[in-house]
Scaffold this motif. Sequence first.
Motif, PDB file in Angstrom:
ATOM      1  N   MET A 141      52.009  63.772  48.211  1.00 25.38           N
ATOM      2  CA  MET A 141      50.765  64.686  48.155  1.00 25.38           C
ATOM      3  C   MET A 141      50.657  65.602  47.245  1.00 25.38           C
ATOM      4  O   MET A 141      50.985  66.624  47.198  1.00 25.38           O
ATOM      5  N   ASN A 142      50.724  64.853  45.949  1.00 24.31           N
ATOM      6  CA  ASN A 142      50.748  65.610  44.696  1.00 24.31           C
ATOM      7  C   ASN A 142      49.353  66.164  44.410  1.00 24.31           C
ATOM      8  O   ASN A 142      48.295  65.861  45.249  1.00 24.31           O
ATOM      9  N   HIS A 143      49.154  66.954  43.409  1.00 20.25           N
ATOM     10  CA  HIS A 143      47.937  67.758  43.346  1.00 20.25           C
ATOM     11  C   HIS A 143      46.733  66.884  43.015  1.00 20.25           C
ATOM     12  O   HIS A 143      45.639  67.169  43.486  1.00 20.25           O
ATOM     13  N   ARG A 144      46.985  65.877  42.214  1.00 18.21           N
ATOM     14  CA  ARG A 144      45.888  64.835  42.078  1.00 18.21           C
ATOM     15  C   ARG A 144      45.364  64.170  43.210  1.00 18.21           C
ATOM     16  O   ARG A 144      44.153  64.015  43.662  1.00 18.21           O
ATOM     17  N   VAL A 145      46.248  63.770  44.111  1.00 16.09           N
ATOM     18  CA  VAL A 145      45.980  63.249  45.354  1.00 16.09           C
ATOM     19  C   VAL A 145      45.073  64.027  46.425  1.00 16.09           C
ATOM     20  O   VAL A 145      44.208  63.677  46.915  1.00 16.09           O
ATOM     21  N   CYS A 146      45.757  65.426  46.414  1.00 14.28           N
ATOM     22  CA  CYS A 146      44.853  66.399  47.282  1.00 14.28           C
ATOM     23  C   CYS A 146      43.357  66.720  46.893  1.00 14.28           C
ATOM     24  O   CYS A 146      42.447  66.763  47.612  1.00 14.28           O
ATOM     25  N   ILE A 147      43.351  66.484  45.401  1.00 11.53           N
ATOM     26  CA  ILE A 147      42.142  66.815  44.805  1.00 11.53           C
ATOM     27  C   ILE A 147      40.895  65.633  45.355  1.00 11.53           C
ATOM     28  O   ILE A 147      39.987  65.737  45.681  1.00 11.53           O
ATOM     29  N   GLN A 148      41.698  64.713  45.129  1.00  7.19           N
ATOM     30  CA  GLN A 148      41.004  63.315  45.547  1.00  7.19           C
ATOM     31  C   GLN A 148      40.400  63.172  47.166  1.00  7.19           C
ATOM     32  O   GLN A 148      39.513  62.943  47.372  1.00  7.19           O
ATOM     33  N   LEU A 149      41.427  63.536  47.916  1.00  7.60           N
ATOM     34  CA  LEU A 149      41.104  63.555  49.278  1.00  7.60           C
ATOM     35  C   LEU A 149      40.203  64.884  49.587  1.00  7.60           C
ATOM     36  O   LEU A 149      39.102  64.703  50.514  1.00  7.60           O
ATOM     37  N   VAL A 150      40.123  65.705  49.065  1.00  4.32           N
ATOM     38  CA  VAL A 150      39.233  66.843  49.360  1.00  4.32           C
ATOM     39  C   VAL A 150      37.885  66.326  48.912  1.00  4.32           C
ATOM     40  O   VAL A 150      36.598  66.503  49.508  1.00  4.32           O
ATOM     41  N   VAL A 151      37.736  65.787  47.666  1.00  4.21           N
ATOM     42  CA  VAL A 151      36.263  65.337  47.152  1.00  4.21           C
ATOM     43  C   VAL A 151      35.897  64.260  48.077  1.00  4.21           C
ATOM     44  O   VAL A 151      34.749  64.171  48.365  1.00  4.21           O
ATOM     45  N   ALA A 152      36.722  63.411  48.260  1.00  4.19           N
ATOM     46  CA  ALA A 152      36.264  62.146  49.311  1.00  4.19           C
ATOM     47  C   ALA A 152      35.447  62.712  50.691  1.00  4.19           C
ATOM     48  O   ALA A 152      34.643  62.337  50.912  1.00  4.19           O
ATOM     49  N   SER A 153      36.328  63.783  51.083  1.00  4.21           N
ATOM     50  CA  SER A 153      35.824  64.196  52.348  1.00  4.21           C
ATOM     51  C   SER A 153      34.507  65.240  52.226  1.00  4.21           C
ATOM     52  O   SER A 153      33.827  65.291  53.103  1.00  4.21           O
ATOM     53  N   TRP A 154      34.307  65.902  50.904  1.00  4.21           N
ATOM     54  CA  TRP A 154      33.021  66.621  50.739  1.00  4.21           C
ATOM     55  C   TRP A 154      31.794  65.703  50.300  1.00  4.21           C
ATOM     56  O   TRP A 154      30.762  65.807  50.943  1.00  4.21           O
ATOM     57  N   ILE A 155      32.040  64.485  49.629  1.00  5.56           N
ATOM     58  CA  ILE A 155      31.020  63.617  49.291  1.00  5.56           C
ATOM     59  C   ILE A 155      30.877  62.227  49.883  1.00  5.56           C
ATOM     60  O   ILE A 155      29.979  61.630  49.849  1.00  5.56           O
ATOM     61  N   GLY A 156      31.863  61.942  50.752  1.00  8.31           N
ATOM     62  CA  GLY A 156      32.140  60.602  51.698  1.00  8.31           C
ATOM     63  C   GLY A 156      30.687  60.480  52.295  1.00  8.31           C
ATOM     64  O   GLY A 156      30.399  59.587  52.595  1.00  8.31           O
ATOM     65  N   GLY A 157      30.302  61.260  52.935  1.00  6.14           N
ATOM     66  CA  GLY A 157      29.237  61.183  53.919  1.00  6.14           C
ATOM     67  C   GLY A 157      27.932  61.592  53.333  1.00  6.14           C
ATOM     68  O   GLY A 157      26.730  61.215  54.054  1.00  6.14           O
ATOM     69  N   VAL A 158      27.609  62.008  52.014  1.00  6.40           N
ATOM     70  CA  VAL A 158      26.294  62.431  51.404  1.00  6.40           C
ATOM     71  C   VAL A 158      25.533  61.397  51.687  1.00  6.40           C
ATOM     72  O   VAL A 158      24.336  61.629  52.143  1.00  6.40           O
ATOM     73  N   PRO A 159      25.625  60.075  51.038  1.00  7.74           N
ATOM     74  CA  PRO A 159      24.442  59.192  51.286  1.00  7.74           C
ATOM     75  C   PRO A 159      23.969  58.896  52.363  1.00  7.74           C
ATOM     76  O   PRO A 159      22.994  58.558  52.437  1.00  7.74           O
ATOM     77  N   VAL A 160      25.075  58.797  53.506  1.00  7.56           N
ATOM     78  CA  VAL A 160      24.634  58.354  54.835  1.00  7.56           C
ATOM     79  C   VAL A 160      23.806  59.641  55.426  1.00  7.56           C
ATOM     80  O   VAL A 160      22.897  59.255  56.157  1.00  7.56           O
ATOM     81  N   VAL A 161      24.152  60.667  55.156  1.00 10.22           N
ATOM     82  CA  VAL A 161      23.438  61.865  55.679  1.00 10.22           C
ATOM     83  C   VAL A 161      22.084  61.891  55.070  1.00 10.22           C
ATOM     84  O   VAL A 161      21.140  62.064  55.864  1.00 10.22           O
ATOM     85  N   ILE A 162      21.959  61.789  53.802  1.00 10.51           N
ATOM     86  CA  ILE A 162      20.514  61.959  53.399  1.00 10.51           C
ATOM     87  C   ILE A 162      19.751  60.606  53.575  1.00 10.51           C
ATOM     88  O   ILE A 162      18.490  60.994  54.148  1.00 10.51           O
ATOM     89  N   GLY A 163      20.356  59.650  53.816  1.00  7.92           N
ATOM     90  CA  GLY A 163      19.599  58.357  54.445  1.00  7.92           C
ATOM     91  C   GLY A 163      19.242  58.618  55.653  1.00  7.92           C
ATOM     92  O   GLY A 163      17.839  58.462  56.198  1.00  7.92           O
ATOM     93  N   GLN A 164      20.028  59.101  56.780  1.00  8.54           N
ATOM     94  CA  GLN A 164      19.555  59.523  57.952  1.00  8.54           C
ATOM     95  C   GLN A 164      18.584  60.497  58.166  1.00  8.54           C
ATOM     96  O   GLN A 164      17.404  60.356  58.994  1.00  8.54           O
ATOM     97  N   THR A 165      18.704  61.582  57.275  1.00 16.26           N
ATOM     98  CA  THR A 165      17.703  62.725  57.310  1.00 16.26           C
ATOM     99  C   THR A 165      16.513  62.322  56.948  1.00 16.26           C
ATOM    100  O   THR A 165      15.134  62.455  57.517  1.00 16.26           O
ATOM    101  N   CYS A 166      16.313  61.360  55.941  1.00 14.61           N
ATOM    102  CA  CYS A 166      14.896  60.642  55.495  1.00 14.61           C
ATOM    103  C   CYS A 166      14.376  59.944  56.503  1.00 14.61           C
ATOM    104  O   CYS A 166      13.212  59.746  56.714  1.00 14.61           O
ATOM    105  N   GLN A 167      15.287  59.199  57.214  1.00 14.10           N
ATOM    106  CA  GLN A 167      14.777  58.338  58.217  1.00 14.10           C
ATOM    107  C   GLN A 167      14.253  58.953  59.544  1.00 14.10           C
ATOM    108  O   GLN A 167      12.995  58.687  59.978  1.00 14.10           O
ATOM    109  N   ILE A 168      14.896  60.136  59.781  1.00 11.59           N
ATOM    110  CA  ILE A 168      14.314  60.937  60.948  1.00 11.59           C
ATOM    111  C   ILE A 168      12.972  61.543  60.536  1.00 11.59           C
ATOM    112  O   ILE A 168      12.035  61.529  61.290  1.00 11.59           O
TER     113      ILE A 168
END
Length: 315
Positions: A141-168
């Motif tokens: 759990m070095n600093h680089r890994v922590c940053i990567q995990l946080v970024v992944a949690s923030w942007i991981g679902g963005v394409p799916v959420v935008i796609g679902q909102t547009c669909q609705i």
Amino acid sequence: MENKLTEKPNITATVEFILLGFSDVPNLQWILFGIFLVIYLTILMCNGIIILITRIDPALQIPMYFFLSTFSFLEICYVSVTVPRMLVDLLTQKGNISFFACATQMCFVLMFGGSECLLLAVMAYDRYVAICSPLHYPLVMNHRVCIQLVVASWIGGVPVVIGQTCQIFSLPFCGSNTINHFFCDLPPVLKLACGNTFVNEIAVYVVAVVFITIPFLLIVISYGKIISNILRLSSAGGRAKAFSTCSSHLVVVVLFYGTATVTYLQPKPNQSAEIGKLVSLFYTVLIPTLNPIIYTLRNKEIMLALRKLVTKLLI
């Protein structure tokens, strides 16, 4: 055929929705405004304090508190999407919201909610590594890994959420434009859509499984291994300390995932508008209010850092 063509423009003519909010209790509008304003300011202040002390206190410069400060910032973003709008509606006693504003609000609610699910799983993984592999913890759990995990949690679902909102919001809305809710949540908006929404409902369940069930299972697996490891410790003091570092996170996980499951994984025919509103109020307002209290009161290091900060400010 001609009648169908002439009716079609009316089907897609919805340009705004009306949020009913708490209009069923008109005599309590001002009281509710005062309560929710205090709650919102409390959320901002408490989470802001957590972010501040985890940044300035040297004893809190470890991954666990880095994730906690990120979670606190995410909570501020999450409540700021819904509560200010709700306060304005209570103040003006009008619930008009444009089609685009409604879609935008839903998109951000789903985005931040999905990010919270993923971040809670990341925080469970952090505790798993810290307790089950303490010697490898600084390396894994070095600093680089922590940053990567946080970024992944923030942007991981963005394409799916935008796609679902547009669909609705590409569905036709030909009936009532009144949303029996205090914000544009997915279930009440989907109820207003015309025609067959089966595909959309399936898409909602699939996304909910991905962002709710899978992270929750990862958390359960992590804590299963954590508890198994803790029970093998010979020292009672060591077991108590290990449990204390995990208990706060477990309480938050149960509260957040419990209410999210009721909202997004409950079959549509069984959803009551009033119950849905109450559950949404719980996970969008009350849980973000409780989270900083849970983390601070049950964490000795945060309480110590808070006392240091208060002492510095008073001297």
